[in-house]
Design a protein around this motif. Structure first.
Motif, PDB file in Angstrom:
ATOM      1  N   ALA A 139       0.849  -1.190   0.000  1.00 26.70           N
ATOM      2  CA  ALA A 139       0.000   0.000   0.000  1.00 26.70           C
ATOM      3  C   ALA A 139       0.882   1.238   0.000  1.00 26.70           C
ATOM      4  CB  ALA A 139      -0.917   0.005   1.212  1.00 26.70           C
ATOM      5  N   VAL A 140       0.672   2.120  -0.956  1.00 24.86           N
ATOM      6  CA  VAL A 140       1.380   3.400  -1.017  1.00 24.86           C
ATOM      7  C   VAL A 140       0.433   4.451  -0.439  1.00 24.86           C
ATOM      8  CG1 VAL A 140       2.499   5.106  -2.492  1.00 24.86           C
ATOM      9  CG2 VAL A 140       2.680   2.665  -3.026  1.00 24.86           C
ATOM     10  N   LEU A 141       0.802   5.038   0.697  1.00 24.28           N
ATOM     11  CA  LEU A 141      -0.061   5.957   1.433  1.00 24.28           C
ATOM     12  C   LEU A 141       0.300   7.395   1.094  1.00 24.28           C
ATOM     13  CD1 LEU A 141       0.077   4.182   4.926  1.00 24.28           C
ATOM     14  CD2 LEU A 141      -1.388   3.668   2.962  1.00 24.28           C
ATOM     15  N   VAL A 142      -0.685   8.160   0.628  1.00 23.85           N
ATOM     16  CA  VAL A 142      -0.424   9.516   0.137  1.00 23.85           C
ATOM     17  C   VAL A 142      -1.482  10.494   0.655  1.00 23.85           C
ATOM     18  CG1 VAL A 142       0.022  10.951  -1.881  1.00 23.85           C
ATOM     19  CG2 VAL A 142       0.423   8.484  -2.007  1.00 23.85           C
ATOM     20  N   ASP A 178      -0.840  -0.727  -4.562  1.00 25.03           N
ATOM     21  CA  ASP A 178      -2.037   0.108  -4.676  1.00 25.03           C
ATOM     22  C   ASP A 178      -1.739   1.459  -4.040  1.00 25.03           C
ATOM     23  OD1 ASP A 178      -3.581  -2.113  -5.685  1.00 25.03           O
ATOM     24  OD2 ASP A 178      -3.706  -2.837  -3.613  1.00 25.03           O
ATOM     25  N   LEU A 179      -2.378   2.504  -4.533  1.00 27.15           N
ATOM     26  CA  LEU A 179      -2.211   3.831  -3.950  1.00 27.15           C
ATOM     27  C   LEU A 179      -3.452   4.172  -3.145  1.00 27.15           C
ATOM     28  CD1 LEU A 179      -0.539   6.890  -5.538  1.00 27.15           C
ATOM     29  CD2 LEU A 179      -2.675   7.187  -4.277  1.00 27.15           C
ATOM     30  N   LEU A 180      -3.256   4.467  -1.854  1.00 28.21           N
ATOM     31  CA  LEU A 180      -4.331   4.884  -0.965  1.00 28.21           C
ATOM     32  C   LEU A 180      -4.130   6.358  -0.658  1.00 28.21           C
ATOM     33  CD1 LEU A 180      -4.127   1.754  -0.674  1.00 28.21           C
ATOM     34  CD2 LEU A 180      -4.851   2.040   1.714  1.00 28.21           C
ATOM     35  N   ILE A 233       0.525  12.991   9.272  1.00 32.24           N
ATOM     36  CA  ILE A 233       0.700  11.733   9.985  1.00 32.24           C
ATOM     37  C   ILE A 233      -0.652  11.132  10.362  1.00 32.24           C
ATOM     38  CG2 ILE A 233       1.629  10.645  12.052  1.00 32.24           C
ATOM     39  CD1 ILE A 233       3.686  11.353   9.934  1.00 32.24           C
ATOM     40  N   ALA A 234      -1.592  11.972  10.789  1.00 35.88           N
ATOM     41  CA  ALA A 234      -2.933  11.480  11.091  1.00 35.88           C
ATOM     42  C   ALA A 234      -3.598  10.934   9.837  1.00 35.88           C
ATOM     43  CB  ALA A 234      -3.785  12.596  11.693  1.00 35.88           C
ATOM     44  N   ALA A 235      -3.378  11.596   8.699  1.00 36.10           N
ATOM     45  CA  ALA A 235      -3.947  11.119   7.435  1.00 36.10           C
ATOM     46  C   ALA A 235      -3.347   9.778   7.038  1.00 36.10           C
ATOM     47  CB  ALA A 235      -3.702  12.156   6.337  1.00 36.10           C
ATOM     48  N   VAL A 236      -2.028   9.646   7.198  1.00 34.58           N
ATOM     49  CA  VAL A 236      -1.354   8.384   6.869  1.00 34.58           C
ATOM     50  C   VAL A 236      -1.930   7.245   7.705  1.00 34.58           C
ATOM     51  CG1 VAL A 236       0.833   7.144   7.208  1.00 34.58           C
ATOM     52  CG2 VAL A 236       0.802   9.317   5.961  1.00 34.58           C
ATOM     53  N   ASN A 237      -2.132   7.484   8.985  1.00 32.40           N
ATOM     54  CA  ASN A 237      -2.621   6.407   9.839  1.00 32.40           C
ATOM     55  C   ASN A 237      -4.104   6.137   9.657  1.00 32.40           C
ATOM     56  OD1 ASN A 237      -0.416   5.239  11.628  1.00 32.40           O
ATOM     57  ND2 ASN A 237       0.027   7.431  11.645  1.00 32.40           N
ATOM     58  N   ASN A 247      -5.322   2.401   8.825  1.00 38.11           N
ATOM     59  CA  ASN A 247      -6.413   1.745   9.545  1.00 38.11           C
ATOM     60  C   ASN A 247      -7.572   1.357   8.638  1.00 38.11           C
ATOM     61  OD1 ASN A 247      -5.565   1.609  12.356  1.00 38.11           O
ATOM     62  ND2 ASN A 247      -5.566   3.843  12.313  1.00 38.11           N
ATOM     63  N   SER A 248      -7.621   1.938   7.434  1.00 40.51           N
ATOM     64  CA  SER A 248      -8.671   1.557   6.496  1.00 40.51           C
ATOM     65  C   SER A 248      -8.407   0.174   5.904  1.00 40.51           C
ATOM     66  CB  SER A 248      -8.784   2.590   5.369  1.00 40.51           C
ATOM     67  OG  SER A 248      -7.681   2.511   4.474  1.00 40.51           O
ATOM     68  N   ASP A 249      -7.151  -0.277   5.947  1.00 40.31           N
ATOM     69  CA  ASP A 249      -6.800  -1.627   5.486  1.00 40.31           C
ATOM     70  C   ASP A 249      -5.459  -2.004   6.095  1.00 40.31           C
ATOM     71  OD1 ASP A 249      -6.168  -4.012   4.188  1.00 40.31           O
ATOM     72  OD2 ASP A 249      -7.108  -3.384   2.319  1.00 40.31           O
ATOM     73  N   THR A 250      -5.486  -2.792   7.161  1.00 38.90           N
ATOM     74  CA  THR A 250      -4.270  -3.154   7.887  1.00 38.90           C
ATOM     75  C   THR A 250      -3.670  -4.466   7.393  1.00 38.90           C
ATOM     76  OG1 THR A 250      -5.541  -4.308   9.600  1.00 38.90           O
ATOM     77  CG2 THR A 250      -5.070  -1.958   9.957  1.00 38.90           C
ATOM     78  N   GLY A 251      -4.123  -4.963   6.242  1.00 36.92           N
ATOM     79  CA  GLY A 251      -3.702  -6.277   5.796  1.00 36.92           C
ATOM     80  C   GLY A 251      -2.628  -6.307   4.730  1.00 36.92           C
TER      81      GLY A 251
END
Length: 213
Positions: free
Chosen positions: A7-10, A34-36, A68-72, A76-80
């Motif tokens: 997961a690429v967190l942006v 995937d980009l989240l 940082i809050a946005a990243v987490n 938390n929307s997909d911890t798998g």
């Protein structure tokens, strides 16, 4: 449920065109990622239709929060996922196959973090963490410029932690916005982190890490 993908967190704000560029670079260089993206609720219309092929893009809209809050929130929307890569919306993934290399690291190590090379100076921001790293902590945390959290993270994760300084041919990121930075101060701030690393064939690696004093 876990899946063998990255997961690429942006977090993104005010720059849908930059997000589109980051997503295009992900499509060009990876197959197992995937980009989240986290966007403020009040910018939903601005980001509508940002990309033509959203097959590997997951958008999340929420209240205006810090990065940082946005990243987490994204985590938390997909911890798998097998690993989590944190980038800014002006990042461009440049190395084809970087996702397969990182997934390969995950087959040999459980709790690990990796720092791609980039064009913003000498700083080592551990922008990739394994899924086990994140699940052990309950959130995505890496040193980067947030050094206040680093000692406590190592205390939680212990000596099983493995760190990698990735070489350019493994994972390199280019940023389209180059902000002024004091590279000498940055290198000094990271000196104790550099001291933990030894040279490997594909990356710079240390297998067992003790907390910096």
């Amino acid at each position: 449920m876990t899946h063998d993908r990255i997961a690429v967190l942006v977090p993104s704000r005010d720059r849908p065109e930059e997000l589109s560029g980051a997503y295009d670079s992900l499509l060009r260089t990876s197959e197992e990622a995937d980009l989240l993206c986290y966007v403020d609720d009040d910018q939903r219309d601005l980001y509508e239709g940002t990309v033509s092929d959203p097959s590997r893009l997951k958008m999340m809209f929420g209240p205006r929060v810090g990065p940082i809050a946005a990243v987490n929130a994204l985590y938390n929307s997909d911890t798998g996922y097998a690993a989590y890569l944190v980038i800014t919306d002006d990042s461009r993934l440049m190395t084809p196959g970087w996702d397969r290399t990182l997934l390969g690291i995950g087959k040999k190590h459980d709790i690990w973090a990796a720092s791609p090379t980039h064009n913003l100076g000498l700083n080592m921001d551990y922008a990739v963490v394994s899924g086990e790293w994140a699940r052990a902590l309950g959130w995505v945390c890496y040193p980067a410029c947030y050094h206040w959290c680093w000692p406590s993270v190592i205390e939680v994760l212990g000596e099983a932690t493995t760190l990698f300084r990735l070489k350019p041919g493994i994972c390199h990121i280019e940023h389209s916005h180059l902000y002024p930075s004091n590279q000498h101060a940055t290198a000094s701030d990271n000196a104790q982190l550099y001291a933990f690393f030894t040279h490997g064939r594909y990356y710079v690696c240390v297998d067992r890490l003790r907390k910096a004093s």
